[in-house]
Write a protein that holds these residues in place. Structure first.
Motif, PDB file in Angstrom:
ATOM      1  N   MET A   1      38.808  36.220  43.150  1.00  0.00           N
ATOM      2  CA  MET A   1      39.770  36.269  42.056  1.00  0.00           C
ATOM      3  C   MET A   1      39.067  36.590  40.745  1.00  0.00           C
ATOM      4  O   MET A   1      38.203  35.837  40.300  1.00  0.00           O
ATOM      5  CB  MET A   1      40.495  34.921  41.902  1.00  0.00           C
ATOM      6  CG  MET A   1      41.590  34.949  40.824  1.00  0.00           C
ATOM      7  SD  MET A   1      42.331  33.330  40.506  1.00  0.00           S
ATOM      8  CE  MET A   1      41.040  32.567  39.507  1.00  0.00           C
ATOM      9  N   PRO A   2      39.393  37.705  40.109  1.00  0.00           N
ATOM     10  CA  PRO A   2      38.904  37.947  38.752  1.00  0.00           C
ATOM     11  C   PRO A   2      39.851  37.302  37.745  1.00  0.00           C
ATOM     12  O   PRO A   2      41.063  37.191  37.982  1.00  0.00           O
ATOM     13  CB  PRO A   2      38.955  39.476  38.659  1.00  0.00           C
ATOM     14  CG  PRO A   2      40.074  39.875  39.560  1.00  0.00           C
ATOM     15  CD  PRO A   2      40.118  38.853  40.669  1.00  0.00           C
ATOM     16  N   TRP A   3      39.294  36.870  36.621  1.00  0.00           N
ATOM     17  CA  TRP A   3      40.131  36.220  35.586  1.00  0.00           C
ATOM     18  C   TRP A   3      39.587  36.597  34.219  1.00  0.00           C
ATOM     19  O   TRP A   3      38.445  36.286  33.892  1.00  0.00           O
ATOM     20  CB  TRP A   3      40.115  34.700  35.758  1.00  0.00           C
ATOM     21  CG  TRP A   3      40.891  33.967  34.692  1.00  0.00           C
ATOM     22  CD1 TRP A   3      42.068  34.328  34.122  1.00  0.00           C
ATOM     23  CD2 TRP A   3      40.516  32.726  34.057  1.00  0.00           C
ATOM     24  NE1 TRP A   3      42.479  33.403  33.189  1.00  0.00           N
ATOM     25  CE2 TRP A   3      41.531  32.408  33.133  1.00  0.00           C
ATOM     26  CE3 TRP A   3      39.440  31.858  34.208  1.00  0.00           C
ATOM     27  CZ2 TRP A   3      41.483  31.261  32.342  1.00  0.00           C
ATOM     28  CZ3 TRP A   3      39.393  30.728  33.424  1.00  0.00           C
ATOM     29  CH2 TRP A   3      40.401  30.429  32.499  1.00  0.00           C
ATOM     30  N   ASN A   4      40.404  37.279  33.466  1.00  0.00           N
ATOM     31  CA  ASN A   4      40.050  37.622  32.092  1.00  0.00           C
ATOM     32  C   ASN A   4      40.564  36.530  31.181  1.00  0.00           C
ATOM     33  O   ASN A   4      41.773  36.400  30.970  1.00  0.00           O
ATOM     34  CB  ASN A   4      40.648  38.979  31.711  1.00  0.00           C
ATOM     35  CG  ASN A   4      40.081  39.492  30.396  1.00  0.00           C
ATOM     36  OD1 ASN A   4      39.626  38.712  29.554  1.00  0.00           O
ATOM     37  ND2 ASN A   4      40.110  40.813  30.212  1.00  0.00           N
ATOM     38  N   ALA A   5      39.634  35.735  30.650  1.00  0.00           N
ATOM     39  CA  ALA A   5      40.006  34.584  29.815  1.00  0.00           C
ATOM     40  C   ALA A   5      39.978  34.911  28.330  1.00  0.00           C
ATOM     41  O   ALA A   5      39.852  34.017  27.497  1.00  0.00           O
ATOM     42  CB  ALA A   5      39.069  33.414  30.105  1.00  0.00           C
ATOM     43  N   GLY A   6      40.077  36.183  28.004  1.00  0.00           N
ATOM     44  CA  GLY A   6      40.135  36.573  26.596  1.00  0.00           C
ATOM     45  C   GLY A   6      38.865  36.246  25.849  1.00  0.00           C
ATOM     46  O   GLY A   6      37.768  36.673  26.239  1.00  0.00           O
ATOM     47  N   ALA A   7      38.995  35.453  24.813  1.00  0.00           N
ATOM     48  CA  ALA A   7      37.845  35.111  23.969  1.00  0.00           C
ATOM     49  C   ALA A   7      36.817  34.283  24.720  1.00  0.00           C
ATOM     50  O   ALA A   7      35.660  34.196  24.295  1.00  0.00           O
ATOM     51  CB  ALA A   7      38.313  34.360  22.734  1.00  0.00           C
ATOM     52  N   ALA A   8      37.214  33.678  25.851  1.00  0.00           N
ATOM     53  CA  ALA A   8      36.278  32.863  26.639  1.00  0.00           C
ATOM     54  C   ALA A   8      35.499  33.703  27.636  1.00  0.00           C
ATOM     55  O   ALA A   8      34.631  33.179  28.328  1.00  0.00           O
ATOM     56  CB  ALA A   8      37.032  31.751  27.356  1.00  0.00           C
TER      57      ALA A   8
ATOM     58  N   ALA B   1      30.508  29.274  47.443  1.00  0.00           N
ATOM     59  CA  ALA B   1      31.411  29.345  46.290  1.00  0.00           C
ATOM     60  C   ALA B   1      30.596  29.830  45.100  1.00  0.00           C
ATOM     61  O   ALA B   1      29.532  29.274  44.801  1.00  0.00           O
ATOM     62  CB  ALA B   1      32.028  27.983  45.987  1.00  0.00           C
ATOM     63  N   SER B   2      31.053  30.886  44.451  1.00  0.00           N
ATOM     64  CA  SER B   2      30.285  31.433  43.333  1.00  0.00           C
ATOM     65  C   SER B   2      31.215  31.850  42.211  1.00  0.00           C
ATOM     66  O   SER B   2      32.399  32.149  42.422  1.00  0.00           O
ATOM     67  CB  SER B   2      29.447  32.637  43.798  1.00  0.00           C
ATOM     68  OG  SER B   2      30.287  33.695  44.183  1.00  0.00           O
ATOM     69  N   VAL B   3      30.652  31.876  41.005  1.00  0.00           N
ATOM     70  CA  VAL B   3      31.373  32.360  39.832  1.00  0.00           C
ATOM     71  C   VAL B   3      30.408  33.162  38.970  1.00  0.00           C
ATOM     72  O   VAL B   3      29.260  32.742  38.756  1.00  0.00           O
ATOM     73  CB  VAL B   3      32.006  31.205  39.035  1.00  0.00           C
ATOM     74  CG1 VAL B   3      30.964  30.177  38.593  1.00  0.00           C
ATOM     75  CG2 VAL B   3      32.762  31.739  37.820  1.00  0.00           C
ATOM     76  N   ASN B   4      30.852  34.318  38.538  1.00  0.00           N
ATOM     77  CA  ASN B   4      30.138  35.120  37.554  1.00  0.00           C
ATOM     78  C   ASN B   4      30.935  35.086  36.257  1.00  0.00           C
ATOM     79  O   ASN B   4      32.159  35.294  36.268  1.00  0.00           O
ATOM     80  CB  ASN B   4      30.001  36.575  38.017  1.00  0.00           C
ATOM     81  CG  ASN B   4      28.916  36.747  39.041  1.00  0.00           C
ATOM     82  OD1 ASN B   4      27.767  36.389  38.808  1.00  0.00           O
ATOM     83  ND2 ASN B   4      29.276  37.278  40.196  1.00  0.00           N
ATOM     84  N   TRP B   5      30.231  34.845  35.157  1.00  0.00           N
ATOM     85  CA  TRP B   5      30.877  34.801  33.830  1.00  0.00           C
ATOM     86  C   TRP B   5      30.165  35.756  32.900  1.00  0.00           C
ATOM     87  O   TRP B   5      28.932  35.840  32.913  1.00  0.00           O
ATOM     88  CB  TRP B   5      30.815  33.381  33.265  1.00  0.00           C
ATOM     89  CG  TRP B   5      31.241  33.288  31.825  1.00  0.00           C
ATOM     90  CD1 TRP B   5      32.504  33.335  31.326  1.00  0.00           C
ATOM     91  CD2 TRP B   5      30.365  33.118  30.699  1.00  0.00           C
ATOM     92  NE1 TRP B   5      32.486  33.203  29.952  1.00  0.00           N
ATOM     93  CE2 TRP B   5      31.186  33.064  29.535  1.00  0.00           C
ATOM     94  CE3 TRP B   5      28.980  32.993  30.545  1.00  0.00           C
ATOM     95  CZ2 TRP B   5      30.663  32.899  28.265  1.00  0.00           C
ATOM     96  CZ3 TRP B   5      28.459  32.829  29.274  1.00  0.00           C
ATOM     97  CH2 TRP B   5      29.292  32.784  28.153  1.00  0.00           C
ATOM     98  N   LYS B   6      30.939  36.495  32.107  1.00  0.00           N
ATOM     99  CA  LYS B   6      30.362  37.434  31.149  1.00  0.00           C
ATOM    100  C   LYS B   6      31.145  37.387  29.853  1.00  0.00           C
ATOM    101  O   LYS B   6      32.383  37.429  29.855  1.00  0.00           O
ATOM    102  CB  LYS B   6      30.369  38.856  31.714  1.00  0.00           C
ATOM    103  CG  LYS B   6      29.607  39.854  30.847  1.00  0.00           C
ATOM    104  CD  LYS B   6      29.486  41.195  31.490  1.00  0.00           C
ATOM    105  CE  LYS B   6      28.600  42.166  30.723  1.00  0.00           C
ATOM    106  NZ  LYS B   6      28.309  41.873  29.336  1.00  0.00           N
TER     107      LYS B   6
ATOM    108  N   PRO C   1      46.076  37.810  40.965  1.00  0.00           N
ATOM    109  CA  PRO C   1      44.864  38.609  41.114  1.00  0.00           C
ATOM    110  C   PRO C   1      43.978  38.183  42.299  1.00  0.00           C
ATOM    111  O   PRO C   1      42.836  38.609  42.380  1.00  0.00           O
ATOM    112  CB  PRO C   1      44.133  38.328  39.806  1.00  0.00           C
ATOM    113  CG  PRO C   1      44.467  36.903  39.522  1.00  0.00           C
ATOM    114  CD  PRO C   1      45.888  36.704  39.999  1.00  0.00           C
ATOM    115  N   VAL C   2      44.517  37.336  43.206  1.00  0.00           N
ATOM    116  CA  VAL C   2      43.702  36.817  44.307  1.00  0.00           C
ATOM    117  C   VAL C   2      43.802  37.750  45.511  1.00  0.00           C
ATOM    118  O   VAL C   2      44.893  38.211  45.865  1.00  0.00           O
ATOM    119  CB  VAL C   2      44.153  35.400  44.697  1.00  0.00           C
ATOM    120  CG1 VAL C   2      43.359  34.890  45.888  1.00  0.00           C
ATOM    121  CG2 VAL C   2      44.019  34.449  43.518  1.00  0.00           C
TER     122      VAL C   2
END
Length: 826
Positions: A663-670, A724-729, A601-602
């Motif tokens: 890179m998006p990453w779907n971590a499921g329950a996380a 460098a950044s990260v968005n988490w939802k 996904p990169v």
């Protein structure tokens, strides 16, 4: 009074309209998804990763994940290639701060709103900061609430858009909502502590300064809202409004100087009680009101009308340098403890646009008329005119200036089926006619005149309002010019793997003449996951009316004789005698080569560039030496002591590379994570500086463009900037974490001994969000979480003791900013 202008008819525009007759640009959809771009290409439905030149897309949601509501600041956080320094003690530039792209000048990038040219600020930056001598668009006149997305083309585009598009194009796309809306309240403050390096006290003095200082200031409240309303069955009216109330920040050093005259040979007792943090070194006070409306409606399946309008009123207050009680520029009966003069500009900005798209045969046509105006008027407060003495006023109207621009566009696009090509040939042709106006008006007489007071030393007292002498009637001007351009832009897939585009544009200005720009760009997709892209082009930037028309005058006394020190227009007889010539366009040659890689996904893009600029327009040094003064007198100009003027003649070479990985990453329950790593690496060399034969013949010959200004171009902006950044939802929760590393910067001095290196610093921002309902959410965060500052200046470089940081700091000198934001959707 600001002047409204009426457009002149364009024979060329009528000719091109005739060309389209009898035979339709695929209308670029206002409802395109976030990955579809309209900047740098006139092909519909081109995505950001499919273009021949690099385009960044910054969404409205991205702009909101920072404590600042300023568009320029939010962009500088999101884009490593864009810098937004925050200088202070720079007069009007404290209030209207310019941004830069790829290390170039602020006026070497073009700003569009809905793909139409935006008017610039009336301010030309004159003081020692990044962008000295430039007049750029003030992006902070656009409220973030009206923004749908921002596209940033990181490549030259003068052949496509005309003057200014040397380093790139910033295109603000406005909301087009028929329903919905959002209200936002943001409150924040700087909670910070900074270190001090105090000078030694005068001999025998007993006062001492602290080693550090805690501050809570810069409290800012921003209230904004937008609302979408239906217009007929398919149209929209989107309205946005914003109110901002900002307190000033103050990062003064501890003034160790003797401030009062001695009493019977001893220090005045007030030396121990006066506030020695006596500078407003930081952001200005500001009250700002903005409204923006965007409208569109389909009159038929083939005809659409659109338009927008904006208005902003900005009242600001910033300071100059503290005048000590015993300063000869003070009148102690008015200010027994000295005074801090305040510059209080009022900035008024207005724009309006109307346009229509329709089909005519196989052509899709777009025509528009866009007007913009920006005015700036200076009040000077808490000051005096020392030459008037005790009767002096303490507040003055110092005059001001305004700039306006009227632009007419007509563009047509259609596709041709051409044998041998893998896609239809997309052809765009068009014309643009522009009229610009600039007006400078004088201040009240007491703001600039000399009242005749003679100091005890026998020298006349300084003329005009302290910190900002007013503009004189002799400075007043009213100038205008016209420009017209035509362009052709073609793009097609030569093969299934090879995309090619070409553009050519001819422009004529009635003040400096013609310019021809061209661009070739291509892209080769070796596989679905790897492509190379590149471009070669020449571009230009026309001299701005501000650079051609701005002038101001002050009076200095030399041995009791008054001499006028002037910022001359280039055609002023004194400037001409010193070697000035009519300004001509800056010329650029751009080369770029990049790669696009997709490893699901990169996604990764790497784009290298070289920008060569010839005959950059710069503001000369102040030419005040005795040799210059004597030469001016020998040419028949009496009472003129020297000055400065705008001049062509600086050549530069800028090389760099932009890298963006996501890179998006779907971590499921996380939850879902979106990672971004981006960087800009940039270097500029000055390869030529201006000279004139007249000045070169003097002994000693003055320098027209000295090492401070050369090094500002070469090393005054970060040599690299990495984010460098990260968005988490996850469900109702959201977090944004971001680290931005600003590379090394040089704060240059008049000699190498006074150079000061600002080491690389990393700024960390953190925000957490929680949605209590589908409509209501709350965010709390901190920009510059770890309260980073650039290095404190040593006393040798902080000669007034009270300005402890360099204006070259790329992330400002305010420290940590803590904020909360409440959003309600309706």
């Amino acid at each position: 009074m600001q002047q409204r202008f009426v457009p002149q008819k364009s024979v060329l525009a009528l000719s091109i309209a005739t060309l389209f007759a009898g035979t339709p640009l695929l209308a670029q959809s206002q409802d395109s998804t976030a990955t579809v771009v309209v900047t740098g290409t006139r092909v519909a439905n081109r995505t950001a990763l499919d273009t021949a030149s690099p385009v960044d897309i910054i969404s409205a949601d991205t702009l909101k994940t920072t404590g600042s509501t300023e568009l320029n600041q939010a962009l500088s956080v999101a884009l490593p290639s864009l810098n937004f320094p925050r200088p202070t003690l720079t007069d009007g530039t404290d209030t209207v701060r310019p941004a830069t792209l790829r290390g170039m000048a602020p006026d070497q990038s073009l700003v569009l709103v809905n793909s139409k040219r935006r008017h610039t600020s009336s301010l030309v930056n004159l003081n020692g900061s990044i962008g000295r001598g430039s007049a750029a668009v003030d992006l902070n006149t656009v409220p973030s609430a009206i923004v749908k997305s921002i596209e940033v083309l990181r490549d030259g585009a003068a052949a496509q858009y005309g003057s200014d598009a040397i380093s790139g194009v910033v295109n603000v796309r406005l909301r087009t909502d028929r329903t919905g809306g959002e209200g936002t309240i943001t409150y924040g403050a700087h909670i910070s502590e900074y270190d001090l390096l105090n000078a030694a006290p005068p001999a025998g003095a007993t006062w001492t300064g602290p080693n550090s200082r805690k501050r809570t200031d810069g409290q800012t409240t921003t209230v904004s809202a937008w609302k979408g309303l239906p217009l007929g069955e398919t149209g929209y009216i989107t309205i946005a409004a914003e109110y901002k109330d900002q307190n000033h920040t103050e990062r003064s050093g501890y003034d160790m100087r003797q401030l009062y005259a001695k009493v019977n040979g001893a220090y005045d007792p007030r030396e121990l009680t006066i506030n020695r943090f006596d500078a407003w070194y930081g952001d200005p006070e500001m009250q700002q009101k903005t409204v923006f409306v965007n409208v569109g409606n389909n009159l038929s399946p083939d005809v659409k009308v659109y338009g927008w309008s904006s208005y902003q009123l900005r009242d600001a207050r910033s300071a100059g340098y503290f005048r000590m009680p015993q300063d000869s520029r003070n009148v102690q009966s008015i200010y027994p403890d000295g005074f801090l003069p305040i510059i209080a500009p009022t900035v008024e900005d207005f724009s309006a646009a109307a346009g229509m798209t329709w089909s005519l045969g196989e052509w899709d046509l777009d025509t528009s008329l866009v007007y913009g105006q920006n005015g700036m008027n200076y009040d000077v407060q808490n000051t005096l005119n020392a030459s008037i003495g005790p009767a002096s006023k303490t507040n003055f109207d110092a005059g001001g200036f305004s700039y306006n621009q009227l632009v007419y566009n007509l563009t047509g696009v259609r596709k041709f089926d051409v044998g041998g090509l893998a896609s239809p040939l997309n052809v765009a042709v068009g014309t643009e006619a522009r009229r610009e106006g600039y007006e400078l008006h004088a201040g009240e007489p007491d703001s600039w005149r000399n009242g005749g007071v003679i100091l005890p030393s026998g020298v006349p007292a300084a003329s005009g309002a302290q910190v900002f002498p007013g503009f004189r009637p002799a400075n007043a001007s009213h100038k205008s010019r016209t420009a017209i351009g035509v362009f052709v832009d073609v793009e097609a897939n030569i093969t299934d793997k090879l995309l090619a585009s070409a553009a050519i544009r001819e422009e004529h200005y009635n003040d400096f003449g013609n310019n021809l720009s061209g661009k070739l760009a291509g892209r080769y997709d070796f596989t679905k996951n790897f492509a190379l892209r590149g471009a070669v082009q020449n571009g230009f930037r026309a001299p701005s009316l501000q650079q051609q028309s701005f002038t101001s005058t002050s009076t200095n006394f030399v041995n009791g004789i008054p001499y006028e020190i002037t910022t001359f227009t280039p055609n002023d007889p004194v400037a001409v005698a010193l070697g000035a010539k009519p300004l001509k366009a800056e010329k650029s040659t751009n080369f770029s080569l990049g790669a696009v890689m997709r490893f699901a996904p990169v996604s990764l893009t790497v784009d290298a560039y070289r920008i060569n600029v010839r005959d950059r327009i710069v503001l000369s040094e102040n030419l005040l030496s005795t040799a210059v003064r004597n030469y001016i007198v020998s040419q028949g100009f009496i009472g003129v002591g020297g000055g400065r003027f705008f001049i062509n003649g600086v050549d530069t070479k800028t090389e760099g590379v932009d890298i963006v990985a996501s890179m998006p990453w779907n971590a499921g329950a996380a939850g879902r994570f979106d990672f971004t790593l981006a960087g800009n690496f940039n270097h500029t060399d000055v390869t030529k500086v201006p000279t004139t034969a007249q000045l070169a013949a003097l002994n000693p010959a003055p320098v027209l463009f000295d090492r401070v200004n050369v090094l500002t171009l070469e090393k005054g902006q970060p040599k690299n900037k990495i984010t460098a950044s990260v968005n988490w939802k996850l469900n109702q929760w959201g977090v944004t974490a971001r680290a931005t590393r600003y590379g090394e910067v040089l704060s240059p001095g008049t000699t190498e001994a006074f150079d000061f290196t600002l080491k690389a610093k990393t700024i960390v921002d953190l925000e957490a969000r929680y949605a209590f309902t589908r409509q209501f959410s709350l965010a709390v965060g901190a920009d510059n979480l770890f309260d980073q500052y650039s290095e404190t200046l040593p006393p040798a470089l902080n000669t007034t003791s009270n300005t402890p940081f360099s204006n070259y700091t790329p992330f400002g000198n305010n420290g940590r900013y803590v904020y909360a934001r409440a959003n309600y959707s309706f």
